[in-house]
Design a protein around this motif. Structure first.
Motif, PDB file in Angstrom:
ATOM      1  N   UNK A 119       0.827  -1.194   0.000  1.00  7.99           N
ATOM      2  CA  UNK A 119       0.000   0.000   0.000  1.00  7.99           C
ATOM      3  C   UNK A 119       0.875   1.264   0.000  1.00  7.99           C
ATOM      4  N   UNK A 120       1.937   1.193   0.780  1.00  7.53           N
ATOM      5  CA  UNK A 120       2.844   2.358   0.790  1.00  7.53           C
ATOM      6  C   UNK A 120       3.501   2.537  -0.575  1.00  7.53           C
ATOM      7  N   UNK A 121       3.944   1.463  -1.200  1.00 14.61           N
ATOM      8  CA  UNK A 121       4.566   1.556  -2.512  1.00 14.61           C
ATOM      9  C   UNK A 121       3.570   2.046  -3.571  1.00 14.61           C
ATOM     10  N   UNK A 122       2.297   1.563  -3.451  1.00 10.37           N
ATOM     11  CA  UNK A 122       1.282   2.017  -4.406  1.00 10.37           C
ATOM     12  C   UNK A 122       1.020   3.513  -4.258  1.00 10.37           C
ATOM     13  N   UNK A 123       1.051   3.984  -3.006  1.00 13.35           N
ATOM     14  CA  UNK A 123       0.849   5.411  -2.783  1.00 13.35           C
ATOM     15  C   UNK A 123       1.964   6.233  -3.441  1.00 13.35           C
TER      16      UNK A 123
END
Length: 842
Positions: A119-123
């Protein structure tokens, strides 16, 4: 990954551009250079074979460059674009999103951590922006050839013509060059003369039809292609009228008349040329010649031309038919060239139509006061000249109001008219100077005139006067006339009388409005100076106002009203009334007497008495200095040509005339022994001034004060300098006397300045008692201008100074007077410094 679709697409397109530019920039540069040459029409200027070979080389180079580009170019893949985009983000989030969990699969806690990481990488990935391509080619193109090609292409687009591309088909083998010869196979320009300021015309951009160009324009036509395919036909040049036209691939001629210019053949055109003629300049006087008060001629003129006037001149010729040929003008005039004066041109602005004024002082010319024909000429850049209609007018010159000065100036004119008048001129000058004590105010002027007369008689007796001697005597006579006319107007009343006399003479002679206006200004200035002198002398008088109630008084407002009324009468042409008012003003000023200020007889301030006495001594010393300088001038002149001729023996060439023709014995004594006698007389005057100064120094107030002691020391130095001047005068050392007199005047000014400071301090100490004393002494007296003398005996009062409608006008006049005096460098240094301090303050 759906959010990365657009950034990924743009990044991939940038990589395509980056790799394509690196691979194909040589081919692109070659293509741009080739197109630039075609747009400029370089292929039309070269031979067809040379153009074909050049085209083949360009195609070969382009093919090689394209092959090299195709060999090194690689289309970027999607994976390469992802890596380029991922490298621009912190932590490479795109790579993380494509990874799979390798350790801890099936463990709920580990999977939870992995989902949080994704999720952090997608953000971070959602914030991705397209990667910028690296378009720099400096390492691959160190000489910047790509920029050279680009610049040539831009210049071709701006200054070239796309129509020239149509002739490229003629370069293909087998076409026979028909298209090459037909399209854009000629070039032509029309260049108007530079002075017209019009731009050149490129005929390739001008449609067939009517065309107007300035006369004298240069036409250039160049034909390209096979001989005979194109020909030029024109009827505008002078050669075409004579049937001697030039032939060949390059034609150049000038437009001399209206006609036709045609290029006959494939792609040719025809123009109907209208030649715009260059009219000669026009010039004329815009007003009658005028004379200023000083004698300067003023010519106002108007000039115009199609493209501008370059230069102009005024020619003045003597009009013998209109000249009154009597007295000294009865003889035939000696040949003399016309007077040629350059006309002033505008420094900036449009010269096609302008108005200017020529001002020139011709007072000393022999034709001054005689009728002349004035013709103005103007010239343009083409060399054409226009002339005005001749105008007959009297040549302006200086007017002499003194009858003696006017007579001397007239005899000078007669001498320059014809040197045969020398004997007559000498006799007339002797006649007008028969009784010198009655008509000469200056002894120097009389002596100078006697020397000039003897010089003239000696030259006439020896034969015709030479040009040098005639001109020398003429200069001397002019200086004598000016000296008699101007004199030494150091006294304010004498200046006032002179201004009134000149104004009255101008009214009587019907002078111009401008001259009368200037004479009115002179009268106002002389009147102001005289009233100022009266105000300064008001404290010197010993009479009480009660004893002089019948003396005439006039206020400054009344005086101004009379001057305004006088000018109004003259502007209205009521000369008789103006002369009556001027006579009334003259009598009023001469009858005006100075009344004293406050107090009765014997109560004048000793400091004021001393200051006025020193001022009188300084004025007398200045007058003596002027006389000494005049004697020095005569000494130099007698040491020159005049003196040598006078010392020659009678009967010798250039010598003096016989004794019975030399005039009275008094004249001989004045010329032979006058110089030593003058030195002794000046020495006696210097001794009298020194004695007077010594008495003033002994009675000087302020003993014991610093300023008083300094003032006494300055006056003592002045006395020693006067003593040195006296000794130099007794020895006829006029140059040395002038130096000592200058030292004496400087010391006198220093003493007066110190005395003034001492008086100012004393008045400051008495100021506190002045109010009470002023209340007990009753109303103050009035000066000749009708103003209260104020406290401490000074003229005027602060209350009245700030009243009246002319306060600002008077302030402006005072400021202008300060500026005028500060520009006179001959004034003493201390006075100039004081005036500059006043200007800096106000």
């Amino acid at each position: 990954m759906r959010a990365l679709r657009m950034p990924l697409l743009l990044t991939r397109a940038g990589m395509v551009a980056e790799r394509g530019l690196r691979a194909f920039w040589p081919a692109l540069s070659i293509l741009l250079l080739a197109l630039s040459a075609l747009l400029f029409g370089l292929h039309d200027a070269l031979a067809r074979v040379a153009v074909q070979w050049a085209g083949a080389l360009v195609l070969l180079a382009l093919m090689v460059a394209l092959g090299h580009g195709l060999r090194v170019f690689r289309w970027p893949s999607r994976q390469e674009a992802l890596e380029r985009l991922d490298a621009t983000l912190p932590g490479r989030p795109i790579t993380s999103l494509l990874d799979r969990q390798a350790v801890g699969a099936g463990d709920p806690a580990s999977e939870e951590i992995w989902r949080a990481h994704l999720e952090r990488m997608a953000e971070r990935a959602r914030r991705a922006r397209p990667a910028s391509p690296a378009l720099r080619l400096a390492e691959r193109d160190p000489y910047a050839l790509r920029y050279v090609a680009l610049l040539a292409f831009v210049m071709a687009l701006v200054f070239g013509s796309a129509a020239r591309l149509s002739s490229v088909t003629s370069l293909v083998p087998g076409t026979g060059g028909a298209g090459y010869a037909a399209a854009a196979s000629w070039e032509g320009w029309i260049e108007p003369p530079a002075f017209t300021g019009k731009p050149s015309i490129y005929l390739g951009d001008v449609r067939a039809g009517a065309l107007a160009v300035p006369e004298g324009s240069e036409v250039t036509l160049r034909l390209y292609g096979e001989t005979g395919l194109l020909e030029v036909r024109e009827t505008v040049s002078a050669a075409s009228a004579e049937g001697s036209e030039e032939t060949g691939p390059a034609r150049r001629f000038r437009v001399a008349r209206s006609g036709v210019i045609a290029v006959e053949g494939p792609g040719g055109r025809e123009w109907q040329i209208t030649a715009l003629p260059d009219a000669p300049p026009a010039i004329a006087l815009s007003a009658e010649p005028q004379r200023r008060v000083g004698g300067e001629m003023r010519l106002s003129f108007e000039a115009s031309d199609d493209y501008g006037v370059v230069s102009g001149r005024a020619e003045l010729e003597l009009d013998l038919a209109a000249t009154d040929r009597r007295y000294g003008l009865a003889a035939e005039p000696e040949p003399r060239e016309s007077i040629v004066l350059d006309l002033p041109m505008p420094i900036s602005g449009d010269r096609r139509a302008f108005t200017e004024v020529l001002e020139e002082d011709l007072s000393q010319h022999p034709w001054a006061g005689l009728p002349v024909r004035i013709t103005l000429f103007a010239q343009d850049a083409a060399g054409q000249e226009g002339a005005s209609e001749p105008v007959v007018a009297t040549l302006p010159g200086r007017r002499f109001f003194n009858p003696l000065a006017a007579a001397i100036a007239e005899q000078r004119r007669d001498l320059l008219w014809n040197r045969a008048n020398a004997t007559r001129v000498a006799r007339v000058l002797r006649a007008v100077s028969y009784r010198p004590d009655e008509i000469f105010d200056s002894e120097s002027a009389y002596l100078m005139l006697r020397v000039a007369i003897r010089r003239l008689e000696a030259g006439a007796a020896a034969g015709p006067l030479t040009d040098a001697r005639r001109d020398e005597i003429a200069r001397a006579l002019w200086d004598i006339a000016v000296l008699i006319e101007d004199g030494r107007l150091s006294d304010a009343l004498e200046r006032l009388r002179r201004a009134q006399d000149r104004l009255e003479q101008a009214i009587r002679d019907g002078a111009s409005d401008e001259e009368i206006a200037e004479l009115m200004n002179d009268l106002r200035e002389a009147m102001r100076d005289y009233m100022q002198q009266l105000a300064e002398q008001a404290q010197e008088q010993g009479e009480d106002r009660a004893e002089n109630r019948n003396m005439q008084e006039i206020t400054s407002g009344q005086l101004q009203q009379m001057l305004d009324r006088l000018q109004e009468l003259m502007e209205q042409g009521r000369t008789a009334e103006a002369r009556q008012l001027l006579d009334q003003l003259r009598r009023m000023m001469e009858n005006m007497q100075v009344t004293r200020g406050q107090g009765g007889p014997g109560r004048q301030d000793p400091g004021q008495q001393s200051m006025q006495g020193l001022a009188d001594t300084l004025r007398r010393q200045q007058g003596l200095n002027d006389d000494t300088f005049s004697q020095l001038q005569e000494q130099f002149s007698e040491g020159g040509q005049f003196g040598r001729d006078r010392r020659q023996e009678p009967g010798q060439p250039g010598g003096s005339a016989p004794a019975d023709e030399e005039g009275s014995g008094e004249d001989q004594r004045l010329e032979q022994d006058g110089q030593p006698g003058q030195g002794q007389a000046l020495a006696r005057r210097q001794q009298a001034l020194r004695d007077q100064l010594e008495r003033q120094r002994q009675g000087l107030p302020g003993a014991g004060t610093p300023q008083g002691d300094v003032a006494r020391e300055a006056l003592e130095r002045a006395g020693r300098a006067m003593e040195g001047a006296e000794e130099a005068l007794r020895e006829n050392d006029f140059a040395g006397a002038l130096d000592r007199q200058a030292e004496a005047m400087e010391a006198l000014r220093e003493g007066m300045r110190q005395l003034a400071e001492q008086m100012a301090q004393q008045q400051g100490r008495e100021g506190r008692q002045g109010d009470a004393r002023g209340q007990t002494e009753g109303p103050a007296g009035r000066d000749p201008l009708g103003r209260d003398t104020g406290r401490s005996g000074r003229a005027g009062s602060d209350e009245q100074l700030l009243q009246g409608e002319d306060v600002y006008r008077r302030a402006r006049e005072l400021l202008d007077e300060i500026r005028r005096r500060s520009s006179e460098q001959e004034r003493p240094k201390i006075e100039l410094e004081y005036l500059r301090r006043l200007l800096d303050r106000f």
